[in-house]
Design a protein around this motif. Structure first.
Motif, PDB file in Angstrom:
ATOM      1  N   CYS A  24      -9.591  -8.316  -9.609  1.00 17.87           N
ATOM      2  CA  CYS A  24      -8.371  -8.359 -10.427  1.00 17.87           C
ATOM      3  C   CYS A  24      -8.669  -8.765 -11.856  1.00 17.87           C
ATOM      4  CB  CYS A  24      -7.338  -9.300  -9.816  1.00 17.87           C
ATOM      5  SG  CYS A  24      -7.760 -11.048  -9.911  1.00 17.87           S
ATOM      6  N   LEU A  25      -9.870  -9.323 -12.110  1.00 17.86           N
ATOM      7  CA  LEU A  25     -10.183  -9.779 -13.469  1.00 17.86           C
ATOM      8  C   LEU A  25     -11.268  -8.945 -14.145  1.00 17.86           C
ATOM      9  CD1 LEU A  25     -10.067 -13.691 -13.167  1.00 17.86           C
ATOM     10  CD2 LEU A  25      -8.282 -12.106 -13.919  1.00 17.86           C
ATOM     11  N   VAL A  26     -11.762  -7.938 -13.430  1.00 20.55           N
ATOM     12  CA  VAL A  26     -12.821  -7.110 -14.008  1.00 20.55           C
ATOM     13  C   VAL A  26     -12.179  -5.862 -14.617  1.00 20.55           C
ATOM     14  CG1 VAL A  26     -14.870  -5.735 -13.473  1.00 20.55           C
ATOM     15  CG2 VAL A  26     -14.478  -7.917 -12.296  1.00 20.55           C
ATOM     16  N   LEU A  27     -12.518  -5.569 -15.852  1.00 20.72           N
ATOM     17  CA  LEU A  27     -12.008  -4.329 -16.431  1.00 20.72           C
ATOM     18  C   LEU A  27     -12.730  -3.152 -15.768  1.00 20.72           C
ATOM     19  CD1 LEU A  27     -11.742  -5.054 -20.257  1.00 20.72           C
ATOM     20  CD2 LEU A  27      -9.981  -5.247 -18.477  1.00 20.72           C
ATOM     21  N   THR A  59      -7.820  -2.465 -14.481  1.00 22.47           N
ATOM     22  CA  THR A  59      -8.786  -3.378 -13.873  1.00 22.47           C
ATOM     23  C   THR A  59      -9.495  -2.676 -12.725  1.00 22.47           C
ATOM     24  OG1 THR A  59      -7.075  -4.239 -12.442  1.00 22.47           O
ATOM     25  CG2 THR A  59      -7.496  -5.481 -14.459  1.00 22.47           C
ATOM     26  N   ASN A  94      -7.167  -0.593 -20.261  1.00 22.96           N
ATOM     27  CA  ASN A  94      -6.445  -1.743 -19.727  1.00 22.96           C
ATOM     28  C   ASN A  94      -6.289  -1.685 -18.210  1.00 22.96           C
ATOM     29  OD1 ASN A  94      -4.698   0.431 -19.861  1.00 22.96           O
ATOM     30  ND2 ASN A  94      -2.890  -0.824 -20.297  1.00 22.96           N
ATOM     31  N   LYS A 135      -3.045 -10.286 -19.204  1.00 18.98           N
ATOM     32  CA  LYS A 135      -2.149  -9.867 -18.119  1.00 18.98           C
ATOM     33  C   LYS A 135      -0.786 -10.537 -18.240  1.00 18.98           C
ATOM     34  CE  LYS A 135      -4.852  -8.790 -14.019  1.00 18.98           C
ATOM     35  NZ  LYS A 135      -5.063  -9.300 -12.651  1.00 18.98           N
ATOM     36  N   ARG A 171      -7.509   1.233  -0.540  1.00 20.83           N
ATOM     37  CA  ARG A 171      -6.494   0.175  -0.523  1.00 20.83           C
ATOM     38  C   ARG A 171      -6.827  -0.974   0.413  1.00 20.83           C
ATOM     39  NH1 ARG A 171      -3.146   4.766  -1.001  1.00 20.83           N
ATOM     40  NH2 ARG A 171      -2.776   5.082  -3.224  1.00 20.83           N
ATOM     41  N   ASP A 191      -7.258  -1.924  -9.875  1.00 15.84           N
ATOM     42  CA  ASP A 191      -6.410  -0.746 -10.142  1.00 15.84           C
ATOM     43  C   ASP A 191      -7.194   0.526  -9.856  1.00 15.84           C
ATOM     44  OD1 ASP A 191      -4.466  -2.458 -11.108  1.00 15.84           O
ATOM     45  OD2 ASP A 191      -5.005  -2.155 -13.220  1.00 15.84           O
ATOM     46  N   MET A 203      -0.981  -5.359 -18.343  1.00 12.06           N
ATOM     47  CA  MET A 203      -1.751  -5.467 -19.574  1.00 12.06           C
ATOM     48  C   MET A 203      -1.392  -4.328 -20.511  1.00 12.06           C
ATOM     49  SD  MET A 203      -5.805  -6.366 -19.403  1.00 12.06           S
ATOM     50  CE  MET A 203      -6.037  -5.852 -17.713  1.00 12.06           C
ATOM     51  N   ARG A 246      -7.692   0.894  -6.004  1.00 16.08           N
ATOM     52  CA  ARG A 246      -6.484   1.145  -5.207  1.00 16.08           C
ATOM     53  C   ARG A 246      -5.722   2.379  -5.678  1.00 16.08           C
ATOM     54  NH1 ARG A 246      -4.152  -2.424  -1.908  1.00 16.08           N
ATOM     55  NH2 ARG A 246      -2.086  -1.725  -2.564  1.00 16.08           N
ATOM     56  N   GLU A 247      -5.489   2.442  -6.984  1.00 14.88           N
ATOM     57  CA  GLU A 247      -4.602   3.496  -7.483  1.00 14.88           C
ATOM     58  C   GLU A 247      -5.359   4.808  -7.706  1.00 14.88           C
ATOM     59  OE1 GLU A 247      -1.540   2.603  -7.225  1.00 14.88           O
ATOM     60  OE2 GLU A 247      -2.039   0.467  -7.033  1.00 14.88           O
ATOM     61  N   PHE A 302      -5.236  -1.220 -25.106  1.00 15.22           N
ATOM     62  CA  PHE A 302      -6.012  -1.683 -26.250  1.00 15.22           C
ATOM     63  C   PHE A 302      -7.231  -0.778 -26.386  1.00 15.22           C
ATOM     64  CE2 PHE A 302      -7.099  -4.014 -22.420  1.00 15.22           C
ATOM     65  CZ  PHE A 302      -8.466  -3.793 -22.320  1.00 15.22           C
ATOM     66  N   ASP A 320       0.815  -1.221   0.000  1.00 22.77           N
ATOM     67  CA  ASP A 320       0.000   0.000   0.000  1.00 22.77           C
ATOM     68  C   ASP A 320       0.848   1.271   0.000  1.00 22.77           C
ATOM     69  OD1 ASP A 320      -2.350  -1.536   0.195  1.00 22.77           O
ATOM     70  OD2 ASP A 320      -2.106  -1.698   2.362  1.00 22.77           O
ATOM     71  N   VAL A 371      -8.695 -11.896 -19.777  1.00 26.26           N
ATOM     72  CA  VAL A 371      -7.911 -10.938 -18.990  1.00 26.26           C
ATOM     73  C   VAL A 371      -6.670 -11.624 -18.403  1.00 26.26           C
ATOM     74  CG1 VAL A 371      -7.924  -9.435 -16.955  1.00 26.26           C
ATOM     75  CG2 VAL A 371      -9.862  -9.410 -18.531  1.00 26.26           C
ATOM     76  N   VAL A 376      -7.037  -5.853  -1.677  1.00 27.05           N
ATOM     77  CA  VAL A 376      -5.647  -6.160  -2.029  1.00 27.05           C
ATOM     78  C   VAL A 376      -5.589  -7.316  -3.015  1.00 27.05           C
ATOM     79  CG1 VAL A 376      -4.640  -5.292   0.105  1.00 27.05           C
ATOM     80  CG2 VAL A 376      -5.428  -7.669  -0.013  1.00 27.05           C
ATOM     81  N   GLU A 377      -4.470  -7.423  -3.698  1.00 27.30           N
ATOM     82  CA  GLU A 377      -4.314  -8.477  -4.698  1.00 27.30           C
ATOM     83  C   GLU A 377      -3.369  -9.558  -4.196  1.00 27.30           C
ATOM     84  OE1 GLU A 377      -4.260  -7.407  -8.845  1.00 27.30           O
ATOM     85  OE2 GLU A 377      -2.477  -8.639  -9.178  1.00 27.30           O
TER      86      GLU A 377
END
Ligand SMILES: Cc1cc2nc3c(=O)[nH]c(=O)nc-3n(C[C@H](O)[C@H](O)[C@H](O)COP(=O)(O)OP(=O)(O)OC[C@H]3O[C@@H](n4cnc5c(N)ncnc54)[C@H](O)[C@@H]3O)c2cc1C
Lengths: 769, 287, 157
Positions: free
Chosen positions: C59-62, C21, C19, B39, C33, C24, B1, C27-28, B4, A26, B35, C36-37
């Motif tokens: 982590c897999l969802v755009l 997720t 691109n 990745k 936060r 991202d 990634m 968190r970003e 795109f 973090d 995905v 977590v991944e």
């Protein structure tokens, strides 16, 4: 007071259930860059050329290669300094760092990696530790690397073979030949354990920055802030005060984050970038950074008809992967513990620490011990079967007892082993009929027990600060990795000062502020840091008493402490709260008192004889398992497990049980399905898609955790430690249960996969009955 | 990634046009396969056509005449929980329930599962056992194909560039049809299948009128045990006959060795699991 | 691209990269936060959040795909400074150790109780089995689920 022995709520609970907890991942610093690492695609190759010109020419990109480090001896390692920050002229496993890139975003860094050209010349590889030890094996480190100052090494030459044998350990007692000559039966087997993954859900992460004083600041998920500071100082030619290591909460470690891992690389690229740099490993990279030692154990045991074990010879080959890391120490520990917790007159125990072209094996919950326990506790049941002695009874007849001298020369005091063993036997209904299995299935039971030691010598410092209002801070470099240290340490202080646990706050490590601690390893925190904290708190108590003595006009010897006050024994109305004592002392309700203490354990083993004092305290544990085996598919399902550990004194019983549950589950995974698989040097399952770990559905249907309390001599309130105790006996208990279900057919290589179970049944067709 | 372009068509026609415009454009459904591949830079499409906002690709319809229509973008979780599926195709609900974990099932679509054609999958074997067909569209028209031939080999289907799976069609079950899906994992309970066995059994009295046995996750595509199916037709499934069918199943597969088991082991498992599924179906009959 | 999304009861208009997720974004971009991944491939469950009330692997969802959706993260639980009953139950049962899986585990439990306010132990195991806790704190999680389910408001709001 009741702070001890109470399952007080965890200090970090409110942070963790709300997501407020801060991990290294973090961390955000102004101007921070993100690093990515270029890694070797070859298991073993010469690096002929690294051309990073194109990558470095990209806007905002900083590249680190070995060419940037020519003025440093950057190879690091806590035993042997053999691991370069990035490859110098050779790569030794798939995933070995070759170069690193820092850029504004992880994506930009990742993209830049593709612009680095590396020319490799593949070399012959060696993946099996025993083959690697042979004198004709391809050698990974042709030049012997210097020892780290901290490591008490033994002459590796004695154990060679090839230069791949980077360390070895040997101890013996009695006369092995005479011992075997006096045996009625001799058992000789080979047991194997593959590499497994720690599964720390928080990947390794570190952020480094250099300031204008030339000081290096590192925030890291390490378990070893004090030692990482030392290692960084050593690599970069700094003094310890010029390196600061801060450790936030750690999201799981289990050994994977012991000593320097990615910190040197992040520090090196931050130095070049002149900006803070963060590196968070991907899961694949975590696989390439740490694993448990694979091991091949040859074990030969001589037994009399009455079940007395008279002789044991063990030769264990620990696969440390491409770099030594803690291998020399883990293999030493596994070496002297390879005889097990038994009285055996004649013993010869040898372990070899061997390089292979696998990812580095590092500390792992159990530290080299589960590998040998798997061997000796499995063989124990073969012995019991051949001698027609009940497996529990066979163990009883051979167990070490109070006052026995261990093979290392240590005298074992007050071991809770027999009690631990009897407790799991009772909880597992040992001796009562095994439930009838469904058609096509078989049910069996197994027990196992183990002994483990703690890193010795070692030392921990604690600094206790009493605030003006009577509340307390503990400054310590011990790391909260989830084991509950910030709670247990608060408890021992609260008990010593007779104050509520909620009045004590335990720091997280910041080496600019918190004093030295060896590392959060080896089940030692409650024992060592806990003892230092208790002693430091006792010093505060002493100061309060002497201040109060003059304030109350009483003799110190007449005073006592209770509920945050000092009072005159026999007349409770003559009492002063801590806050009042401080207010009177400073003439204002402001200020603080300090109490510092260092707890040091002494000992160590002589490199030539393998003898001395191996451990400041000992951990005893046992497990009993009931397993159902599908005879047609070979799949084993754990119905019940009981585990027990001699914790000395349970400071926080709930946390002790959680340590047992966690150890049990990791061991269950290693027993039944976990394995890092290599194919021709390439790891094939470095992703959670292909590396499974125990889930809720894999949890035994019934689980008992039993705490045995045989107080230790030196631990606070008699505590020993509990973090790793249960991990060792669980796999052999499961293995013994499977063998019992199969009428003796035994799998000698972990994991006990369905396929291996069927193969064992095939080799022993009567097992089908 | 890698970056795109993401196209977000609202109609099927628009999506098909976009795909026709650019042969390299990839359809995006739940993204649970795509995905992950992107990745890891195993795929680097420059353009994705997101199918999630197209109503025509959603939903499940049931009628006793035409059977089940599952829109390709229906999530595996929706299939598993749908009342008609649970009532008429309990084994399909089971084959969907055992996929991954609930989070993935909430994202992953049935169409994506079939189009991705990973051999270590659960639903395809069951769907083939149930005689499912896939409906496929492109700008140049529509076609329908049995799932069995749609899956060509590992990660390969008959889909041409520009084509989309729009629906999965399952014919209505005959009265009293027995069906089973058995997923076998060799490692964690959360693992992908080492072997999956799907059985669909139609009965005439106590005799087998028609049988389908499909072995999934073992070879590069699900394997129909045609020889075994024929053996059963018109006969009562006695334990001996079941053993024989299980034997045919074991020789019908060409197992791929992987971290979940060696080819030899998988072959052996196929025999055991096919026998168990058939015994299970038959016991259900007599019960 | 533009995304309109409700996150923890706040309506947001955001600009996201294609691109990027969901994790991202959280968190970003938003500094949330608590999510977590752990593995990046949908196995471990550390990144579990609710989208339209259902647990998914963020982590897999755009990020682009949450346009028009309702997202709830660990930071969105509890009201007026009080913890959610599920969080309370986790505290009571000490159902965590290192805590890295905890936010995801709690969100998965929220998803479970929303669908099934009184799950049996078997149902809870089945639903939560895809959330990995390497510290092994599973029995305590099941205990917390039982407590949260029994608490007056069922914890499944
Ligand atoms: C952690 C994890 C565990 C898993 N465990 C299992 C398991 O146990 N059993 C199992 O069966 N599966 C398992 N899977 C696989 C999962 O079922 C698939 O990833 C999923 O079904 C793919 O669907 P999707 O909608 O996410 O497809 P996407 O990832 O969106 O797409 C996959 C591929 O199909 C193409 N595509 C998608 N939809 C269409 C369409 N309508 N027409 C044409 N082409 C299309 C895409 O272009 C892409 O090439 C697991 C996956 C994960 C991540």
């Amino acid at each position: 007071m009741t702070a001890i022995g109470t399952s007080v709520a965890r200090a970090d609970g409110p942070l963790k259930v709300t997501g407020q907890v801060q991990y290294t991942v973090d961390t955000q610093l102004p101007g921070m860059l993100h690093a990515k690492v270029l890694r070797s695609p070859y298991p073993h190759a010469r690096v002929l050329a690294v051309d990073a010109t194109a990558a470095a020419a990209r806007p905002g990109v900083v590249v680190l290669t070995a060419a940037d480090l020519t003025n440093l001896d950057h190879a690091f390692g806590v035993a042997l300094r053999d691991q370069p920050i990035v490859a110098i002229d050779r790569v030794r496993f798939v995933g070995d760092p070759v170069a690193a890139v820092a850029a504004d975003t992880p994506e930009a860094a990742e993209a830049a990696l593709e612009f680095i050209d590396v020319e490799y010349e593949p070399l012959e590889t060696v993946m099996d530790p025993e083959a690697a030890a042979a004198d004709d094996a391809p050698v990974l480190h042709p030049v012997e690397r210097p020892r780290a100052p901290m490591f008490v090494g033994w002459p590796a030459e004695r154990f060679r073979g090839s230069l791949n044998v980077c360390s070895g350990y040997h101890v013996e007692q009695g006369d092995l030949d005479a011992g075997f000559a006096s045996a009625d039966h001799v058992f000789e087997d080979t047991y194997r354990v593959p590499p497994i993954h720690h599964g720390n859900l928080e990947p390794h992460a570190a952020v480094a920055s250099w300031d204008h004083r030339g000081h290096l600041n590192v925030i890291s998920s390490t378990q070893s802030p004090s030692i990482v500071r030392l290692q960084l100082a050593e690599i970069f030619g700094l003094t310890e005060n010029q390196v600061r290591v801060v450790v936030p909460y750690v999201g799981g470690a289990y050994g994977s984050k012991v000593y320097a891992k990615i910190e040197p690389l992040v520090a090196a690229i931050a130095r070049k970038a002149g900006r803070p740099v963060r590196l968070v490993l991907t899961r694949e990279e975590v696989f390439a950074t740490a694993a448990r030692h694979a091991c091949t154990v040859h074990i030969r045991t001589g037994v009399r008809n009455d079940g007395t074990i008279v002789a044991r010879e063990v030769r264990a080959f620990y696969d440390t992967g491409a770099y030594a890391d803690t291998g020399p120490r883990a293999s030493k520990k596994g070496g002297y513990l390879a005889g097990g917790p038994y009285r055996i007159e004649h013993q010869s125990l040898t372990s070899y620490c061997v390089y292979t072209n696998k990812a580095p094996a590092v500390a792992y919950r159990g530290f080299g011990v589960p590998q040998v326990v798997w061997a000796y506790e499995s063989q124990m049941d073969d012995i019991a079967a051949r001698l027609a002695i009940d497996p529990l009874e066979l163990r009883r007849r051979n167990l070490i007892r109070d006052g026995d001298t261990f093979v290392t020369g240590d005298v074992l005091r007050n071991p809770g082993l027999d009690e631990a063993l009897e407790a799991v036997a009772e909880a597992g209904d040992w001796g009562s009929p095994v439930p009838e299995a469904r058609p096509g299935f078989a049910i069996g039971r197994g027990v196992a027990c183990a002994i483990k030691s703690t890193s010795t010598p070692s030392n921990s410092a604690a600094s206790v600060r009493l605030n003006a209002d009577g509340s307390v801070h503990l400054l310590t470099s011990s790391v909260e990795i989830g084991q509950g240290s910030t709670t247990a340490l608060a408890q021992v202080i609260a008990e010593t000062l007779s104050i509520p646990v909620s009045r004590v706050t335990v720091s997280l490590p910041d080496t600019d502020v918190t004093p030295f601690d060896q590392s959060t390893i080896s089940s030692r925190t409650t024992f060592s840091v806990g003892r230092a904290a208790t002693d430091a708190a006792a010093k505060i108590r002493q100061q309060l008493m002497s201040l109060a003595a003059s304030q109350l006009e009483a003799a110190v010897t007449d005073l006592d402490v209770d509920e945050g006050s000092v009072f005159v024994r026999g007349s409770r109305d003559r009492s002063l709260t801590f806050a009042e004592i401080i207010r009177r002392h400073f003439g204002s309700p402001a200020g603080s008192l300090f109490g510092d203490s260092v707890f040091q354990t002494r000992g160590g083993l002589d490199p030539l004889t393998g003898k001395g004092k191996a451990s400041a305290t000992w951990f005893y544990s046992a497990a009993a398992a009931e397993v159902e085996v599908d005879l047609e598919t070979g799949k084993a399902r754990v119905l019940r497990i009981a585990t027990s550990a001699d914790v000395g004194k349970a400071i926080n019983p709930a946390q002790c049980h959680l340590q047992n549950e966690g150890s049990m589950l990791t061991a269950l995974g290693s027993a039944l399905f976990e394995e890092v698989v290599y194919d021709a040097g390439q790891p094939t399952n470095s992703s959670f898609l292909d590396y499974g770990m125990p889930s809720l559905e894999d949890h035994p249907l019934e689980f008992h955790s039993i705490l045995v309390e045989h107080p230790s001599e030196d631990g606070p309130f008699g505590a020993r430690g509990v973090g790793e105790s249960v991990i060792s006996p669980v796999a052999p208990a499961i293995g013994n249960a499977v063998a019992a279900a199969l009428g003796g057919a035994r799998v000698r290589e972990l994991p006990i996969s369905p396929e291996r179970v069927l193969a064992a049944v095939d080799q022993q067709p009567e097992a089908r009955a | 990634m890698q970056p795109f372009e993401l196209l977000q068509p609202r109609t099927l026609e628009d999506a098909l046009d976009r795909l026709a415009d650019d042969e390299e454009a990839r359809p995006l459904a739940g993204g649970t396969a795509l995905v992950v591949l992107m990745k890891h830079a195993l795929l680097r499409p420059e353009r994705l056509v997101n199918l999630k906002r197209i109503p025509a690709l959603q939903g499940i319809d049931w009628s006793s005449e035409t059977g089940l229509r599952i829109g390709a973008l229906t999530t595996i979780r929706e299939v598993e929980q749908h009342q008609a599926v649970r009532t008429w195709f309990p084994a399909l609900a089971e084959a969907c329930h055992v996929v991954a974990n609930v989070r993935i099932r909430n994202l992953a679509t049935l169409g994506g599962n079939l189009a991705h054609a990973d051999y270590q999958s659960d639903p395809p074997a069951m769907l083939i056992a149930l005689g499912a067909r896939v409906r496929i569209r492109s700008v140049s028209g529509e076609r329908e194909e049995p799932l069995e031939t749609f899956l060509v080999s590992g990660y390969q289907t008959t889909l041409e560039p520009g084509e989309l799976v729009t629906d999965i069609l399952v014919p209505p079950p005959t009265a009293g049809r027995r069906m089973q899906y058995l997923k076998f994992t060799t490692r964690s309970a959360e693992d992908r299948p080492c072997v999956g066995v799907a059985v669909s059994l139609g009965l005439e009295g106590t005799a087998c009128r028609d049988l389908r046995v499909v072995v999934g996750a073992v070879s590069s595509t699900p394997v129909r045990v045609a020889e075994g199916e024929e053996l059963a037709t018109g006969k009562v499934l006695t334990p001996d006959l079941i053993d024989e069918i299980a034997g045919r199943a074991a020789s019908a597969v060409d197992p791929i060795g992987d971290v979940r088991g060696s080819p030899e082991y998988k072959r052996r498992l196929v025999q055991v699991l096919v026998r168990r599924s058939l015994l299970g179906s038959v016991t259900e009959v007599s019960a | 691209m533009k995304v309109g999304v409700q996150i923890n009861e706040r309506e947001l208009e955001l600009e996201v990269a294609t691109n990027s997720t969901l994790i991202d974004l959280l968190r970003e971009d938003l500094g949330l936060r608590g999510t977590v991944e752990g593995c990046g491939v949908g196995v471990c469950g550390s990144c579990t959040v609710l989208v339209d009330g259902r647990p998914v692997s963020s982590c897999l969802v755009l990020a682009a795909d949450v346009d028009g959706r309702v997202v709830t993260t660990i930071e969105g639980l509890g009201r007026n400074g009080a913890l959610d009953p599920v969080q309370e139950a986790f505290l009571e049962h000490q159902a965590f150790q290192c805590g890295y899986c905890t936010a995801g585990m709690i969100m998965a439990v929220k998803g479970l109780l929303a669908e099934n306010p009184r799950p049996s132990a078997a149902e809870a195991k089945d639903y939560l089995s895809g959330n990995i806790c390497r510290c092994g704190t599973y029995e305590e999680v099941l205990g917390a689920v039982a407590t949260a389910a029994a608490s007056s408001d069922g914890g499944g709001d």
